[in-house]
Design an enzyme around this catalytic site. Structure first.
Site, short mmCIF file in Angstrom:
data_model
loop_
_atom_site.label_atom_id
_atom_site.label_comp_id
_atom_site.label_asym_id
_atom_site.label_seq_id
_atom_site.Cartn_x
_atom_site.Cartn_y
_atom_site.Cartn_z
N GLY A 18 11.74 -22.26 4.87
CA GLY A 18 12.99 -22.92 5.22
C GLY A 18 13.90 -22.01 6.02
CB ALA A 19 14.87 -21.12 8.73
CB SER A 76 7.68 -21.28 7.28
OG SER A 76 8.59 -21.15 8.35
CB ALA A 77 11.25 -18.40 5.60
CG ASP A 94 2.47 -22.50 12.94
OD1 ASP A 94 3.00 -23.37 12.24
OD2 ASP A 94 1.72 -21.63 12.47
CG HIS A 111 6.27 -24.44 11.35
ND1 HIS A 111 5.54 -23.28 11.22
CD2 HIS A 111 7.41 -24.26 10.62
CE1 HIS A 111 6.22 -22.43 10.47
NE2 HIS A 111 7.34 -22.99 10.08
#
Length: 547
Positions: free
Chosen positions: A119-120, A206-207, A330, A445
């Site tokens: 979630g960045a 991701s994150a 991605d 992604h």
């Protein structure tokens, strides 16, 4: 331990009955038993605190415990964060909880898999992304089909999780410390749930994938877990590290009214400012291009949990088995923001737009650098390139720079430093199921997550048989790796997945049709547009001295 017994009311009917009370270091917890089919069930414990309510920009502390039996039957609040549309905030500072999914009908000493959400570093929760009445990260299918305990954890995000001065006053990485506290809690307590504390695998997307890599690199993790999986992100990703944290902290201070040239007064003001205001100050500036520059609240080299640049810490991963990879497109989500015309059928994507994107990604390294990258990606365009080829190239550029190249470098560094630990590489390449996108779009992604968590089995009416095939393959490979360190050993898989070594760099192409030919060596299977995989790596790493 939580125990399920089989009670037979006749010779034809047996039912699993779960007792469901477990003693943890903080007190007793009682979960709920979830039926998964004939003689299959999963004990689910939701909202177990793994740490006390954290102080503002302080490290997590052990929870003081509770009296009686904690009814662990509902998810607790996420950590305070902006909403997806950034119009308001949600969550609480009281948020350090985890969830546990324990398969029944199997022996004690189960492998344990701890999931870190993405979630960045700005959004998300252990029970995030509602998926037709359930969480996308619900671990029931994976636990039941893979025979592993699945744990999902919360951690602080945004300005409350990653604000930093770049020095000891506010060192940052509070979200990483929360993850570490959660994994440590699992290490100390999971045996009571039937798990093996000496066989823990951490995995994330991701994150969350970059966080997994950071946990591997930290000296504080020695002996804490045995294996790790990064899906679409590593600590070397250009979006996963803050290079000027004090500048970001001063910007937040200005937004919340802590305007002063005295840094000590500024920090004191931030400490007493309403946390919602501080959270909303972390909103993204959606006008900033390229989109990778939006991510300001990320981990930092703090001289402690992350003592040096990530590229110089892979000696700490020598004993940890590592599996990492990316999705074939991605970068499409980000490319569509940076160059919107790639998703617009009637709009042309020009060479000038491609060069402008490269210029932003290379941080204005100069005309020669821009031309070098442009020449590599446009080599096979021809004199009159087709628009689909140009638009796909934009996605390839962002995929390579943001995900593929950093992941390949991380895999090489891990393989070079490994002492008996194994390394595995993959490319997830199942065509997107998102409607309305151009026909050339592959796996975007986060599209891998639904398959890993078994959604095609949980929600069969919205998937086809091929999607269940893929989901079964991923669960088998991932849980085999968690059990043995070898994704091919354990549950049946469609082909052998060879390890990545310092001299040989195979990877497995993962989709619904995995065969022996799914093991490949070139960067873009069946594409052949770039002269070599090594040229792609060399070009980007030459432009980024940290890789």
């Amino acid at each position: 331990m939580s125990v399920c017994v089989c009670v037979c009311v006749s010779t034809m009917a047996c039912t699993l009955v779960c007792l469901g009370v477990v003693q943890t270091e903080g007190g007793k917890v009682k979960g709920k038993n979830q039926n998964m089919g004939l003689l299959h069930s999963v004990d689910v414990f939701k909202g177990i605190p793994f740490a006390d309510v954290p102080g503002r920009w302080e490290l997590p502390k052990r929870h003081p415990g509770w009296d009686g039996v904690l009814q662990a039957i509902k998810y607790q609040k996420r950590c305070l964060q902006v909403t997806l549309l950034q119009l308001s905030s949600q969550g609480s500072e009281d948020c350090l909880y985890l969830n546990i999914h324990v398969p029944q009908g199997v022996s004690r000493g189960l492998p344990v898999m701890v999931y870190i959400f993405g979630g960045a570093f700005l959004l998300g929760a252990s029970n995030d992304v509602p998926f037709l009445g359930n969480s996308l990260y619900d671990g029931n299918e994976m636990a039941d089909r893979g025979g592993v305990i699945v744990v999902s954890v919360n951690y602080r995000v945004g300005s409350l999780g990653f604000l930093s001065t770049g020095d000891a006053r506010m060192p940052g990485n509070y979200g990483l410390w929360d993850q570490h506290a959660a994994i440590s809690w699992v290490k100390r307590n999971i045996e009571a749930f039937g798990g093996n504390p000496d066989n823990i695998t951490i995995f994330g997307q991701s994150a969350g994938a970059a966080s997994v890599n950071y946990q591997m690199l930290s000296p504080y993790s020695k002996g804490l877990f045995r294996r790790a999986i990064s899906q679409c992100g590593v600590a070397l990703s250009p979006w996963a590290i803050q290079l000027d944290p004090m500048a970001t902290t001063k910007k937040v201070a200005r937004k919340v009214g802590c305007r002063t040239t005295n840094e000590e007064e500024m920090l004191l003001c931030l400490k007493i400012t309403d946390p919602v205001g501080i959270t909303m100050a972390a909103k993204l500036n959606l006008l900033l291009i390229p989109v990778m520059n939006l991510l300001e609240f990320t981990p930092v080299v703090d001289g402690d949990f992350i003592p040096d640049h990530p590229s110089r810490l892979f000696n700490n991963t020598a004993d940890i088995d590592y599996l990492a990879g990316v999705n074939s497109m991605d970068g499409h989500l980000f490319a569509g923001v940076d160059v919107p015309s790639i998703n617009q059928r009637r709009k042309e994507t020009t060479a000038a737009q491609v060069k402008k994107l490269i210029s932003g990604l290379t941080q204005q390294k100069g005309a020669e650098a821009i031309q070098s990258v442009y020449s590599m990606y446009s080599a096979n365009w021809g004199s009159v390139p087709q628009q689909d080829m140009v638009k796909k190239t934009v996605t390839d550029i962002e995929t390579d720079y943001l995900f593929l190249v950093p992941t390949q470098v991380a895999l090489q560094l891990h393989a070079q430093h490994a002492r008996g630990a194994r390394t595995y590489s993959y490319l997830f390449d199942m065509k997107t199921r998102i409607p309305g996108l151009p026909s050339w779009v592959g796996a975007m992604h986060a599209e891998d997550v639904q398959y890993l968590f078994g959604k095609p089995f949980d929600k069969p009416l919205i998937y086809f048989p091929r999607h269940r095939d893929l989901s079964g393959y991923m669960i088998a490979y991932w849980t085999n790796f968690a059990k043995t360190g070898d994704p091919s050993r354990g549950s049946k898989v469609p082909t052998i997945w060879p390890p990545f070594t310092p001299s040989r760099h195979p990877y497995l192409v993962i989709n619904s049709d995995i065969t022996k030919s799914s093991v490949r060596y070139s960067p873009r299977p069946g594409d052949g547009r770039y002269t070599s995989r090594q040229e792609t790596l060399n070009t980007w790493t030459d432009l980024d001295g940290s890789l």
